[in-house]
Design a protein around this motif. Structure first.
Motif, PDB file in Angstrom:
ATOM      1  N   LEU A  31       0.822  -1.208   0.000  1.00 60.49           N
ATOM      2  CA  LEU A  31       0.000   0.000   0.000  1.00 60.49           C
ATOM      3  C   LEU A  31       0.855   1.258   0.000  1.00 60.49           C
ATOM      4  CD1 LEU A  31      -2.395   1.955   0.767  1.00 60.49           C
ATOM      5  CD2 LEU A  31      -1.948   1.253   3.120  1.00 60.49           C
ATOM      6  N   VAL A  32       1.862   1.274   0.872  1.00 59.61           N
ATOM      7  CA  VAL A  32       2.739   2.444   0.948  1.00 59.61           C
ATOM      8  C   VAL A  32       3.389   2.692  -0.407  1.00 59.61           C
ATOM      9  CG1 VAL A  32       4.829   3.381   2.000  1.00 59.61           C
ATOM     10  CG2 VAL A  32       3.155   2.179   3.406  1.00 59.61           C
ATOM     11  N   PHE A  33       3.836   1.625  -1.032  1.00 59.62           N
ATOM     12  CA  PHE A  33       4.463   1.774  -2.343  1.00 59.62           C
ATOM     13  C   PHE A  33       3.464   2.241  -3.386  1.00 59.62           C
ATOM     14  CE2 PHE A  33       5.720   0.282  -6.520  1.00 59.62           C
ATOM     15  CZ  PHE A  33       7.027   0.757  -6.586  1.00 59.62           C
ATOM     16  N   LEU A  34       2.258   1.658  -3.383  1.00 58.74           N
ATOM     17  CA  LEU A  34       1.247   2.043  -4.361  1.00 58.74           C
ATOM     18  C   LEU A  34       0.856   3.507  -4.211  1.00 58.74           C
ATOM     19  CD1 LEU A  34       1.097  -1.015  -4.914  1.00 58.74           C
ATOM     20  CD2 LEU A  34      -1.402  -0.807  -4.898  1.00 58.74           C
ATOM     21  N   ALA A  35       0.661   3.922  -2.961  1.00 55.74           N
ATOM     22  CA  ALA A  35       0.293   5.320  -2.725  1.00 55.74           C
ATOM     23  C   ALA A  35       1.405   6.248  -3.211  1.00 55.74           C
ATOM     24  CB  ALA A  35       0.012   5.542  -1.243  1.00 55.74           C
ATOM     25  N   ALA A  36       2.648   5.890  -2.883  1.00 60.15           N
ATOM     26  CA  ALA A  36       3.777   6.708  -3.318  1.00 60.15           C
ATOM     27  C   ALA A  36       3.904   6.711  -4.835  1.00 60.15           C
ATOM     28  CB  ALA A  36       5.067   6.193  -2.679  1.00 60.15           C
ATOM     29  N   ALA A  37       3.670   5.545  -5.452  1.00 64.35           N
ATOM     30  CA  ALA A  37       3.781   5.460  -6.902  1.00 64.35           C
ATOM     31  C   ALA A  37       2.721   6.308  -7.588  1.00 64.35           C
ATOM     32  CB  ALA A  37       3.644   4.001  -7.343  1.00 64.35           C
ATOM     33  N   VAL A 167       3.520  -8.106  -3.824  1.00 64.97           N
ATOM     34  CA  VAL A 167       4.636  -7.850  -4.746  1.00 64.97           C
ATOM     35  C   VAL A 167       4.123  -7.583  -6.159  1.00 64.97           C
ATOM     36  CG1 VAL A 167       6.668  -8.875  -5.830  1.00 64.97           C
ATOM     37  CG2 VAL A 167       6.294  -9.167  -3.379  1.00 64.97           C
ATOM     38  N   MET A 168       3.151  -8.366  -6.584  1.00 62.02           N
ATOM     39  CA  MET A 168       2.600  -8.195  -7.936  1.00 62.02           C
ATOM     40  C   MET A 168       1.891  -6.847  -8.085  1.00 62.02           C
ATOM     41  SD  MET A 168       3.443 -10.782  -9.826  1.00 62.02           S
ATOM     42  CE  MET A 168       4.999 -10.770  -8.928  1.00 62.02           C
ATOM     43  N   GLN A 169       1.193  -6.411  -7.051  1.00 58.88           N
ATOM     44  CA  GLN A 169       0.562  -5.095  -7.096  1.00 58.88           C
ATOM     45  C   GLN A 169       1.608  -4.000  -7.262  1.00 58.88           C
ATOM     46  OE1 GLN A 169      -2.020  -4.964  -3.520  1.00 58.88           O
ATOM     47  NE2 GLN A 169      -3.679  -4.624  -4.963  1.00 58.88           N
ATOM     48  N   SER A 170       2.697  -4.123  -6.528  1.00 48.71           N
ATOM     49  CA  SER A 170       3.759  -3.129  -6.626  1.00 48.71           C
ATOM     50  C   SER A 170       4.411  -3.139  -8.002  1.00 48.71           C
ATOM     51  CB  SER A 170       4.822  -3.392  -5.545  1.00 48.71           C
ATOM     52  OG  SER A 170       4.250  -3.323  -4.254  1.00 48.71           O
ATOM     53  N   LEU A 171       4.555  -4.329  -8.572  1.00 51.27           N
ATOM     54  CA  LEU A 171       5.215  -4.443  -9.866  1.00 51.27           C
ATOM     55  C   LEU A 171       4.446  -3.703 -10.956  1.00 51.27           C
ATOM     56  CD1 LEU A 171       7.662  -5.736 -11.216  1.00 51.27           C
ATOM     57  CD2 LEU A 171       6.249  -7.740 -11.715  1.00 51.27           C
ATOM     58  N   ARG A 172       3.123  -3.725 -10.888  1.00 49.54           N
ATOM     59  CA  ARG A 172       2.321  -2.982 -11.870  1.00 49.54           C
ATOM     60  C   ARG A 172       2.733  -1.513 -11.883  1.00 49.54           C
ATOM     61  NH1 ARG A 172      -3.864  -3.604 -11.307  1.00 49.54           N
ATOM     62  NH2 ARG A 172      -3.824  -4.665 -13.332  1.00 49.54           N
ATOM     63  N   TYR A 173       2.890  -0.918 -10.715  1.00 54.69           N
ATOM     64  CA  TYR A 173       3.210   0.506 -10.644  1.00 54.69           C
ATOM     65  C   TYR A 173       4.663   0.787 -10.999  1.00 54.69           C
ATOM     66  CZ  TYR A 173      -1.376   1.722  -8.950  1.00 54.69           C
ATOM     67  OH  TYR A 173      -2.725   1.927  -8.874  1.00 54.69           O
ATOM     68  N   ILE A 199       1.736  -0.197 -21.664  1.00 56.41           N
ATOM     69  CA  ILE A 199       3.038  -0.851 -21.475  1.00 56.41           C
ATOM     70  C   ILE A 199       3.051  -1.650 -20.183  1.00 56.41           C
ATOM     71  CG2 ILE A 199       5.491  -0.441 -21.068  1.00 56.41           C
ATOM     72  CD1 ILE A 199       5.221   2.024 -22.925  1.00 56.41           C
ATOM     73  N   ALA A 200       2.542  -1.073 -19.099  1.00 55.59           N
ATOM     74  CA  ALA A 200       2.564  -1.734 -17.800  1.00 55.59           C
ATOM     75  C   ALA A 200       1.737  -3.011 -17.791  1.00 55.59           C
ATOM     76  CB  ALA A 200       2.061  -0.770 -16.728  1.00 55.59           C
ATOM     77  N   GLU A 201       0.516  -2.958 -18.317  1.00 56.77           N
ATOM     78  CA  GLU A 201      -0.352  -4.131 -18.272  1.00 56.77           C
ATOM     79  C   GLU A 201       0.182  -5.271 -19.126  1.00 56.77           C
ATOM     80  OE1 GLU A 201      -2.649  -4.504 -16.162  1.00 56.77           O
ATOM     81  OE2 GLU A 201      -2.725  -2.423 -15.482  1.00 56.77           O
ATOM     82  N   LEU A 202       0.692  -4.975 -20.300  1.00 53.94           N
ATOM     83  CA  LEU A 202       1.194  -6.037 -21.166  1.00 53.94           C
ATOM     84  C   LEU A 202       2.492  -6.634 -20.636  1.00 53.94           C
ATOM     85  CD1 LEU A 202       0.399  -4.597 -24.727  1.00 53.94           C
ATOM     86  CD2 LEU A 202      -0.989  -6.078 -23.257  1.00 53.94           C
ATOM     87  N   ALA A 203       3.307  -5.818 -19.976  1.00 56.67           N
ATOM     88  CA  ALA A 203       4.533  -6.346 -19.364  1.00 56.67           C
ATOM     89  C   ALA A 203       4.216  -7.189 -18.129  1.00 56.67           C
ATOM     90  CB  ALA A 203       5.461  -5.191 -18.986  1.00 56.67           C
ATOM     91  N   LEU A 204       3.148  -6.821 -17.411  1.00 54.23           N
ATOM     92  CA  LEU A 204       2.781  -7.529 -16.186  1.00 54.23           C
ATOM     93  C   LEU A 204       2.141  -8.879 -16.462  1.00 54.23           C
ATOM     94  CD1 LEU A 204       2.479  -7.311 -13.058  1.00 54.23           C
ATOM     95  CD2 LEU A 204       0.264  -6.205 -13.469  1.00 54.23           C
ATOM     96  N   PRO A 206       2.577 -11.731 -18.352  1.00 52.12           N
ATOM     97  CA  PRO A 206       3.253 -13.028 -18.200  1.00 52.12           C
ATOM     98  C   PRO A 206       3.765 -13.267 -16.787  1.00 52.12           C
ATOM     99  CG  PRO A 206       4.634 -11.481 -19.435  1.00 52.12           C
ATOM    100  CD  PRO A 206       3.295 -10.851 -19.305  1.00 52.12           C
ATOM    101  N   VAL A 207       4.163 -12.205 -16.106  1.00 53.76           N
ATOM    102  CA  VAL A 207       4.664 -12.353 -14.733  1.00 53.76           C
ATOM    103  C   VAL A 207       3.539 -12.801 -13.810  1.00 53.76           C
ATOM    104  CG1 VAL A 207       5.846 -11.184 -12.845  1.00 53.76           C
ATOM    105  CG2 VAL A 207       6.340 -10.524 -15.205  1.00 53.76           C
ATOM    106  N   LEU A 208       2.379 -12.171 -13.943  1.00 52.76           N
ATOM    107  CA  LEU A 208       1.223 -12.553 -13.134  1.00 52.76           C
ATOM    108  C   LEU A 208       0.770 -13.974 -13.454  1.00 52.76           C
ATOM    109  CD1 LEU A 208      -1.327  -9.588 -12.826  1.00 52.76           C
ATOM    110  CD2 LEU A 208      -0.290 -10.924 -10.987  1.00 52.76           C
TER     111      LEU A 208
END
Length: 436
Positions: A31-37, A167-173, A199-204, A206-208
């Motif tokens: 959450l902290v990372f998402l808010a900051a992002a 971790v996956m939520q943070s990776l999106r941002y 760009i973010a969604e398509l890169a995310l 395969p990882v997800l």
């Protein structure tokens, strides 16, 4: 064909679920990372461009999120419910539920993306903003990936792999910020900043996909009409609730964009940005308790839901209300240090209203998916539709005379309506008491 309800249990072993408090800690860190992002993204846009481009980005993003719900078609909630129910009792059913949710969402999101393309001229007439068409079109491929990713997130959430989920939520941002920085450094026109979402969604994706497979397992299987019907039935009854939920949080941005233009919308979105960042704390708790609600209702342990809701109410409401006061006090420093433009001071009072009213409603908002977890998707949809209707009426009534403050009061009022309805409906429909 196999029956997802009657198939013999599998003895395969899935990864152990994250403990409740540990999951909350991990997701609070996320959450902290998402808010900051989110703050960083909007600061980059505001500093490199201006409030008009910021408004354009957020209007497009609001439309993108709203349309994406039709792409998801409620399949994320169906996947969450089925995986939550079977992940640690019957791995085969959990795998099959997850697999078929991905299959059906891939079809529905393709239809939604094509619909977005067809609707482009109509939206351009509603939002007559320079660069709108370009911003919308470069964002549409991301719309496709967003829906599939949402189902994959739900699979991980349902398996209670909350560390991975965080971790996956943070990776999106991380992907979004990286793409936005590249666009800014290459002096891309303001209309192209929405490309960062694609760009973010398509890169995310395969990882997800790999993370979801690790969460529930993998096996070869043929398409099963029983599972497809189950997801379609669930999705058809609940998909509007997802669209309504997302519209409810963004309706003020869309109405402001139409009535006041991109510049005023850009200013207001600074208040919305902070409020939505704080709202992530509500989603963190909700994501962790949703699987528990599903099991407590299945097992008839309604008293445990009451106990859980009271614990969250006593611990949550004071924290959120203190946060509202701090947000009001610190906002001018945020403008001075990061935005460098006094025009954003105007959003200070709307921010306080949003945070305060959200703080009052926060413990109830954490339980606002109770009906879907209790196999009552139609009730959930009706509940959310009523909240959206109240929000729309308030926005249309208040924004013309009160501007940004009217938008904040409308959204805050919808939080209060949601809380009251949740308490009443949960008791009458489910026999479940929330807090009271």
């Amino acid at each position: 064909m196999s029956d997802p309800e009657n198939k013999p249990a599998s003895t395969a072993i899935t990864p152990p679920p994250t403990r409740l408090m540990s999951g909350m800690v991990w997701n609070m860190g996320s959450l902290v990372f998402l808010a900051a992002a989110g703050v960083v993204m909007n600061i980059i846009i505001a500093r490199v461009y201006d409030e008009t481009v910021l408004g354009l980005f957020n209007i497009c993003f609001a439309l993108y999120i709203a349309l994406s719900q039709f792409g998801v078609f409620g399949f994320h909630l169906s996947a969450l419910q089925s995986v939550s129910e079977f992940a640690h009792d019957d791995q085969d059913r959990a795998i099959s539920g997850a697999f078929h949710a991905v299959v059906v969402v891939a079809i529905s999101t393709t239809v939604a993306t094509l619909a977005g393309l067809v609707l482009t001229p109509v939206l351009a007439q509603v939002y007559q903003i320079d660069g709108f068409v370009t911003a919308w079109l470069v964002m549409l491929p991301g719309l496709w990936g967003f829906a599939v990713n949402k189902v994959l997130y739900a699979v991980i959430n349902g398996a209670r792999q909350m560390r991975v989920f965080a971790v996956m939520q943070s990776l999106r941002y991380i992907f979004m910020i990286a793409a936005l920085v590249v666009l800014a450094l290459t002096d891309a026109p303001g209309a192209y900043i929405t490309l960062s979402l694609t760009i973010a969604e398509l890169a995310l994706l395969p990882v997800l996909g790999v993370a979801a497979i690790r969460a529930v397992g993998l096996k070869r299987m043929a398409l099963d009409r029983v599972w497809i019907r189950r997801h379609l039935s669930f999705g058809a009854r609940v998909f509007l609730s997802g669209a309504i939920l997302e519209l409810n949080s963004r309706i003020s941005v869309l109405v402001l964009g139409y009535m006041a233009g991109a510049a005023q919308t850009g200013i207001y979105t600074m208040a919305v940005l902070i409020q939505e960042g704080v709202m992530q704390a509500i989603f963190v708790v909700r994501n962790n308790i949703n699987p528990l609600i599903a099991r407590h209702i299945r097992d008839g342990e309604r008293d445990r839901i009451l106990k859980l809701s009271r614990m969250i109410f006593l611990g949550g409401a004071p924290v959120f209300l203190v946060g509202a006061g701090l947000g009001w006090l610190l906002y001018p420093f945020f403008v001075d240090w990061f935005l460098g433009d006094p025009i954003y001071y105007v959003a200070r009072t709307p921010l306080f209203v949003l945070l305060a009213m959200m703080g009052i409603a926060a413990p109830f908002l954490m339980f606002n998916q109770t009906f879907s977890q209790a196999h009552k998707p139609s009730v959930h949809t009706g509940y959310m539709a009523t909240v959206l209707l109240a929000n729309c009426v308030l926005n249309i009534a208040l924004i013309p005379g009160m501007g940004l403050l009217g938008a904040a009061l409308s959204t805050g009022g919808s939080f209060v309506v949601s809380s009251i309805m949740l308490v009443v409906l949960a008791r009458r429909v489910l026999g479940v008491r929330i807090v009271f």
